[in-house]
Design a protein around this motif. Structure first.
Motif, PDB file in Angstrom:
ATOM      1  N   ASP A 322       0.844  -1.197   0.000  1.00 17.62           N
ATOM      2  CA  ASP A 322       0.000   0.000   0.000  1.00 17.62           C
ATOM      3  C   ASP A 322       0.877   1.243   0.000  1.00 17.62           C
ATOM      4  O   ASP A 322       2.058   1.201   0.378  1.00 17.62           O
ATOM      5  CB  ASP A 322      -0.922   0.000   1.217  1.00 17.62           C
ATOM      6  CG  ASP A 322      -2.205   0.789   0.972  1.00 17.62           C
ATOM      7  OD1 ASP A 322      -2.310   1.412  -0.104  1.00 17.62           O
ATOM      8  OD2 ASP A 322      -3.085   0.756   1.841  1.00 17.62           O
ATOM      9  N   VAL A 323       0.278   2.355  -0.413  1.00 19.86           N
ATOM     10  CA  VAL A 323       0.931   3.657  -0.402  1.00 19.86           C
ATOM     11  C   VAL A 323       0.037   4.611   0.369  1.00 19.86           C
ATOM     12  O   VAL A 323      -1.148   4.749   0.062  1.00 19.86           O
ATOM     13  CB  VAL A 323       1.163   4.174  -1.838  1.00 19.86           C
ATOM     14  CG1 VAL A 323       1.765   5.584  -1.799  1.00 19.86           C
ATOM     15  CG2 VAL A 323       2.074   3.234  -2.606  1.00 19.86           C
ATOM     16  N   ALA A 324       0.602   5.259   1.394  1.00 15.81           N
ATOM     17  CA  ALA A 324      -0.154   6.215   2.200  1.00 15.81           C
ATOM     18  C   ALA A 324      -0.231   7.558   1.470  1.00 15.81           C
ATOM     19  O   ALA A 324       0.449   7.791   0.463  1.00 15.81           O
ATOM     20  CB  ALA A 324       0.515   6.390   3.559  1.00 15.81           C
ATOM     21  N   CYS A 325      -1.056   8.449   1.989  1.00 19.17           N
ATOM     22  CA  CYS A 325      -1.260   9.736   1.317  1.00 19.17           C
ATOM     23  C   CYS A 325       0.025  10.566   1.276  1.00 19.17           C
ATOM     24  O   CYS A 325       0.174  11.437   0.406  1.00 19.17           O
ATOM     25  CB  CYS A 325      -2.383  10.521   1.984  1.00 19.17           C
ATOM     26  SG  CYS A 325      -2.117  10.850   3.741  1.00 19.17           S
ATOM     27  N   ASP A 326       0.948  10.304   2.216  1.00 14.99           N
ATOM     28  CA  ASP A 326       2.220  11.038   2.198  1.00 14.99           C
ATOM     29  C   ASP A 326       3.271  10.339   1.338  1.00 14.99           C
ATOM     30  O   ASP A 326       4.429  10.751   1.286  1.00 14.99           O
ATOM     31  CB  ASP A 326       2.760  11.209   3.618  1.00 14.99           C
ATOM     32  CG  ASP A 326       3.011   9.874   4.321  1.00 14.99           C
ATOM     33  OD1 ASP A 326       2.740   8.809   3.694  1.00 14.99           O
ATOM     34  OD2 ASP A 326       3.475   9.884   5.469  1.00 14.99           O
ATOM     35  N   GLY A 327       2.868   9.244   0.672  1.00 15.77           N
ATOM     36  CA  GLY A 327       3.780   8.530  -0.199  1.00 15.77           C
ATOM     37  C   GLY A 327       4.548   7.417   0.469  1.00 15.77           C
ATOM     38  O   GLY A 327       5.365   6.753  -0.180  1.00 15.77           O
ATOM     39  N   LYS A 328       4.288   7.163   1.740  1.00 12.63           N
ATOM     40  CA  LYS A 328       5.007   6.094   2.440  1.00 12.63           C
ATOM     41  C   LYS A 328       4.522   4.734   1.951  1.00 12.63           C
ATOM     42  O   LYS A 328       3.329   4.468   1.882  1.00 12.63           O
ATOM     43  CB  LYS A 328       4.801   6.212   3.940  1.00 12.63           C
ATOM     44  CG  LYS A 328       5.591   5.171   4.735  1.00 12.63           C
ATOM     45  CD  LYS A 328       5.376   5.336   6.233  1.00 12.63           C
ATOM     46  CE  LYS A 328       6.170   4.281   7.006  1.00 12.63           C
ATOM     47  NZ  LYS A 328       5.953   4.413   8.474  1.00 12.63           N
TER      48      LYS A 328
END
Length: 703
Positions: A322-328
């Motif tokens: 997965d990719v979080a909204c901050d790009g992590k």
């Protein structure tokens, strides 16, 4: 010395598989068995069968004719989901407007195929999608039935529910299932599976399409960087698809070493490609038609190019990463290779379905050819009636081993479906590994065999086989691509060979063996010992028809090939490196994979024979199984002769017995093809009807 009973012989022979037996003890036991070997049948002994061949059974007298009980045989061959298949057949039988004509344009075929699918789902109420998740065996039964109506329909159904729908369900999470399941199920969201590119097909890790995350807008940007990255051969794309599961390289800005972009490997994304209401192509997406094909023209294959197409972050199918909204970036799997393997592993059902459906196509072709060969009469003794062409040894040689193979594949692919269903429920690592290799091997082996066999069936039916209405051309053209999609057959066989070598290595490092490879536990020690000069000469029919001998022969060949290719790879890798050594041994590796798959097929056929409760049916299946085994041994007799596993006299006996078994199978050929229980709407060929074939044929052309 009195000859032992068959039971005694079987019990003694079964000790071959005692894992605790040393090679020396095994050889001593085999030598002792020579004292009990039934007397060899010689040419001078009394009573040969017809065609001058040795009849089966002990002694030299005429063999008892094997008889088939049609209802019992049909019942044993019938799958557990025949009822849902009959719903499909009955529905299309009642709807002539939905039946595919012999002559149809590409455009009309595509529209008809879509109407067929919509009618099957919305009018007949056959909903395949839920079975993809709940009970794959039902789903594969529906797919086989749909393919019997029109192979294009079976493939289009598979694209919608197994590939597009299956990728969303298997690679996505709850949010994707909640949003997409019902609309995919009822065909409101027809979709595509956009993996293959112009420059890359089998090498999925080499795909070039990119999905770059933009943290400012919380979106992924899908882009086709060059012409080689255009998605190609995408089913449902040219005309009907509204969405696509796009496989692309996930690019995360500023997360690489030194602050550059990081390539996280291939991931899957849901990309809308057409407007849900107007059906117009969405901005940034370019779609072109791949055009008229050799076959399967009811499926609208297209090519897709993406020009900075933006999709929401939620459209990443995020089961494994997965990719979080901050790009992590987060993943439960530690490496790119493990994530890639897990992603593709969830898509193995496509190979299972193709192997299963290919057997269905083979049943149709064999049924038409056998029925016509029983009907057609040609030549005969002077001043006597003409005889059926299936009475000729040459026709038997073409069709009877093929009929036996069809039965063998039937039981092997049923086993594969059962193992796949088990895998989906249990998620056991050993079962997963087993299904991956077995599905690759069976898909490659069965589809290649079927492709060749359809042409043989056409030839066996002479000029009438060339008429389009008699289906061989349509079946051949529509099925031909089965050898390529869901993995090119040559590539899939290499996967099987690689897994065999991995198992071989682990055995010598004290590891365990996967279920399908259990026989290798013994084979490396006992099967690879010097062939016994006594048993190498046994030619008695009781011995040749003993399943222990047959399995031993198949497994000996696989073990010998495995050991020799491992040695060759080790030798060549010193000078050529790993890739060069693999390429130098490639044909050897492909032969190894095919040999292993044949061993698995025979083992499952023998199990099916032994499990059959009806005595008469069991006898018929045993006859067919023996023909399958001995025909395969004879086809590769050079391998057995080269290592003195089979002496010249035994090779000759195997050949003669295989010919005689073909003659015996001819006697029950009608019952054997009738047991496939194919309704007229599936066979359709006038020459393949169970009765009045010529009448239907002449009516078709206007008499």
């Amino acid at each position: 010395m009195d000859r032992p009973t068959t039971t005694t012989t079987t019990v003694v022979a079964s000790q071959t598989y005692d894992g605790g037996e040393s090679p020396a003890l095994r050889r001593l036991r085999l030598l002792s068995l020579h004292l009990y070997q039934p007397s060899l049948t010689r040419a001078a002994s009394s009573g040969r069968g017809e065609h001058g061949l040795i009849p089966c059974g002990s002694g030299g007298g005429r063999a008892r004719r094997v008889e088939a009980s049609g209802p019992e045989l049909k019942a044993y061959m019938e799958g557990p989901h025949r009822e849902v298949q009959m719903r499909v057949f009955d529905f299309f039988s009642s709807r002539p407007d939905l039946q595919t004509p012999v002559e149809i344009s590409t455009a009309d075929h595509r529209e008809l195929c879509m109407r067929q699918l919509v009618a099957l789902v919305r009018e007949a109420g056959v909903r395949p999608f839920r079975y993809v998740l709940e009970d794959p065996s039902v789903y594969f039964a529906i797919t086989e039935a749909a393919g019997g109506i029109d192979i294009s329909l079976g493939i289009k159904l598979g694209v919608q529910y197994s590939l597009w729908g299956g990728s969303v369900m298997n690679l996505g999470t709850k949010k994707h299932k909640d949003k997409y399941f019902n609309a995919i199920d009822n065909l409101d969201y027809p979709g595509c599976f956009a993996m293959t590119e112009l420059h890359h097909g089998s090498n999925v890790q080499g795909l070039q399409t990119t999905a770059t995350f933009d943290p400012l807008t919380d979106e992924f940007v899908i882009n086709t960087p060059n012409d080689g990255a255009i998605k190609w051969w995408i089913g449902n794309a040219a005309v009907h698809g509204k969405f696509a599961t796009v496989f692309a390289r996930l690019i995360l800005p500023l997360q690489g070493n030194g602050g550059e972009s990081a390539d996280m490997g291939v991931h899957a994304f849901i990309v809308p490609i057409r407007d849900l209401k107007s059906h117009s192509v969405l901005p940034g997406i370019e779609i072109h038609d791949c055009g008229h094909k050799v076959g399967l023209n009811g499926v609208d294959n297209g090519a897709l190019r993406f020009r900075s197409v933006r999709i929401p972050r939620d459209n990443l199918l995020n089961r494994f990463a997965d990719v979080a909204c901050d790009g992590k970036y987060t993943s439960s799997l530690p490496t790119v290779n493990k994530r890639f393997a897990a992603t593709l592993g969830e898509l193995v059902g496509g190979r299972v379905g193709l192997a299963y459906s290919s057997v269905g196509v083979l049943k149709i072709a064999v049924t038409i050819a056998v029925r016509y060969s029983l009907l057609r009469q040609q030549f005969g003794p002077p001043k006597q009636p003409e005889v059926s062409i299936l009475d000729y040894q040459s026709q038997q040689h073409k069709l009877m081993p093929m009929l036996a193979s069809t039965y063998a594949f039937h039981f092997a692919t049923r086993y594969l479906v059962d193992k796949y269903s088990e895998m989906k429920k249990a998620h056991d690592d050993d079962v997963v590994s087993d299904v991956h290799s077995l599905s690759a091997g069976l898909k490659a082996y069965v589809t290649s065999y079927t492709a060749k066999s359809i042409s043989t069936c056409r030839e066996a039916c002479g000029g009438h086989g060339y008429a389009a209405v008699n289906r061989f051309g349509i079946l051949r053209n529509d099925h031909d691509i089965f050898q390529t999609f869901e993995g090119d057959n040559t590539v899939l066989l290499q996967q099987v060979a690689a897994d065999l070598l991995k198992q071989y290595k682990e055995k010598f490092e004290g590891g365990t063996l996967a279920v399908t490879w259990n026989y290798l536990r013994d084979s490396m020690a006992s099967y690879l010992s010097q062939p016994n000069p006594v048993t190498a000469r046994w030619e008695g029919e009781d011995h040749l028809r003993n399943p222990t001998f047959q399995l031993d022969a198949f497994r000996y060949r696989t073990s010998r090939l495995l050991q020799s290719v491992a040695t060759r790879l080790h030798k060549h890798s010193r000078t050529l490196g790993g890739f060069g050594a693999w390429n130098r041994c490639l044909n050897h590796l492909l032969t190894l994979a095919e040999s292993h798959i044949e061993s698995v097929i025979l083992a499952k056929f023998i199990e099916a024979v032994q499990s059959c409760p009806d005595k008469k049916t069991r006898e018929v299946l045993k006859l067919v199984c023996d023909l399958y085994a001995l025909d395969r041994i004879w086809n590769d007799i050079g391998t057995y002769r080269n290592v003195d596993y089979v002496a010249p006299n035994k090779a000759k006996a195997i050949h003669k017995l295989a010919e005689y078994l073909s003659f015996q199978v001819r006697g029950v050929a009608r019952e054997l093809v009738d047991a496939f229980d194919l309704p007229d709407i599936v066979t359709r060929a006038p020459i393949g009807m169970p009765s009045e074939a010529y009448s239907q044929y002449t009516q078709y052309i206007g008499f």
